[in-house]
Enzyme design. Sequence first.
Site, short mmCIF file in Angstrom:
data_model
loop_
_atom_site.label_atom_id
_atom_site.label_comp_id
_atom_site.label_asym_id
_atom_site.label_seq_id
_atom_site.Cartn_x
_atom_site.Cartn_y
_atom_site.Cartn_z
CE1 TYR A 1 -4.07 -1.62 0.21
CE2 TYR A 1 -3.20 -2.89 2.11
CZ TYR A 1 -4.32 -2.82 1.11
OH TYR A 1 -5.10 -3.45 1.46
CB THR B 1 -3.36 -3.26 -3.33
OG1 THR B 1 -2.76 -4.39 -2.71
CG2 THR B 1 -4.72 -2.91 -2.92
CE LYS C 1 -4.24 -8.71 -4.18
NZ LYS C 1 -5.36 -7.79 -3.45
CG HIS D 1 -9.20 -5.34 -1.74
ND1 HIS D 1 -8.16 -4.46 -1.96
CD2 HIS D 1 -9.12 -5.74 -0.62
CE1 HIS D 1 -7.70 -4.35 -0.70
NE2 HIS D 1 -8.09 -5.20 0.29
#
Length: 371
Positions: free
Chosen positions: A130, A156, A231, A255
């Site tokens: 992150y 992500t 992702k 997610h």
Amino acid sequence: MGEITNVMEFEAIAKQKLPKMVYDYYASGAEDQWTLAENRNAFSRILFRPRILIDVSNIDLSTTVLGFNISMPIMVAPTAMQKMAHPDGEYAIARAASAAGTIMTLSSWGTSSVEEVASTGPGTRFFQLYVYKDRNVTIQLVRRAERAGFKAIALTVDTPRLGRREADIKNRFNLPPHLSLKNFEGLDIGKLNKAEDSGLASYVAGQVDRSLSWKDVQWLQTITSLPILVKGVITAEDAKIAVQSGAAGIIVSNHGARQLDYVPATIMALEEVVQAVQGRIPVFLDGGVRRGTDVFKALALGASGVFIGRPIIWSLAADGEAGVKKALQMIRDEFELTMALSGCRSLKEITRNHVMTHWETPRASLPVSRL
């Protein structure tokens, strides 16, 4: 544990063992949880077209991911705070993945650090990232992951804000006091504390960078030589930009249905993404994979491999490292059986013609000739 015959059965055991707040955190999806159910249901709308009378006495499941050899196209997705599920947490999962000859992805929000996970021994591992508002935190994290021998960054990209997970709001979810987000220990950033609603949502609002954009994917390549997997891509448009931005691969992910509800199941979004990248970079899938048949379907629709999240957590909660090993082995065995019964001896023999989706007319719908 001898009576467990598929990975879905771990969930009931985990639910018995875990505190409600913890079980709900892992189990829930966003809002109405439509996508949570759809991630599973969509697999059941894809049917097989098996080829028969093929010598399947030898089946090879091995493959490579970003040049790394793995025993099967089934890898461990990043999931946060694994010590909430079992005291061994990330250590147990790292050891089980290594024993299975596959890749573990460690979450930024692990309850064990990159160094601790590396200390469990050999194994190919990726680091899920992150991006924080404080870019120095991000730089430090990436450098530490590199030094600890992690081989790729899974960035992500679907979480500028945390999705609305209503169980966490009701439970006022927070990290149990004896645990911490180990990768951030000693860094001068906020703690994950009790809040009026979901402690995690408040933490994300305070720390994670909402301004993250494609230029930051390029910036990341200037601070690390590790390949970057993007992702959270579920459209052809973004898949094309990912290729242009230098991504080494894409993980088609929603997610675990925890961010935007009413996005399609990942298995439904997969082909659009695969067609958009035109083979230039590998495409992976996570979300709803519970059976070897699911793995086969993803590969038939163009995925290079899959990542598994919740079943790993449930098996960890049920029986620690041994549970995770068993879960990985069961999905592997089911996948091998699916290959045999479909007439495929290696991953390259799995083709689009081995499956049909519910919106196709079967290829054999020609006029019937009566004998």
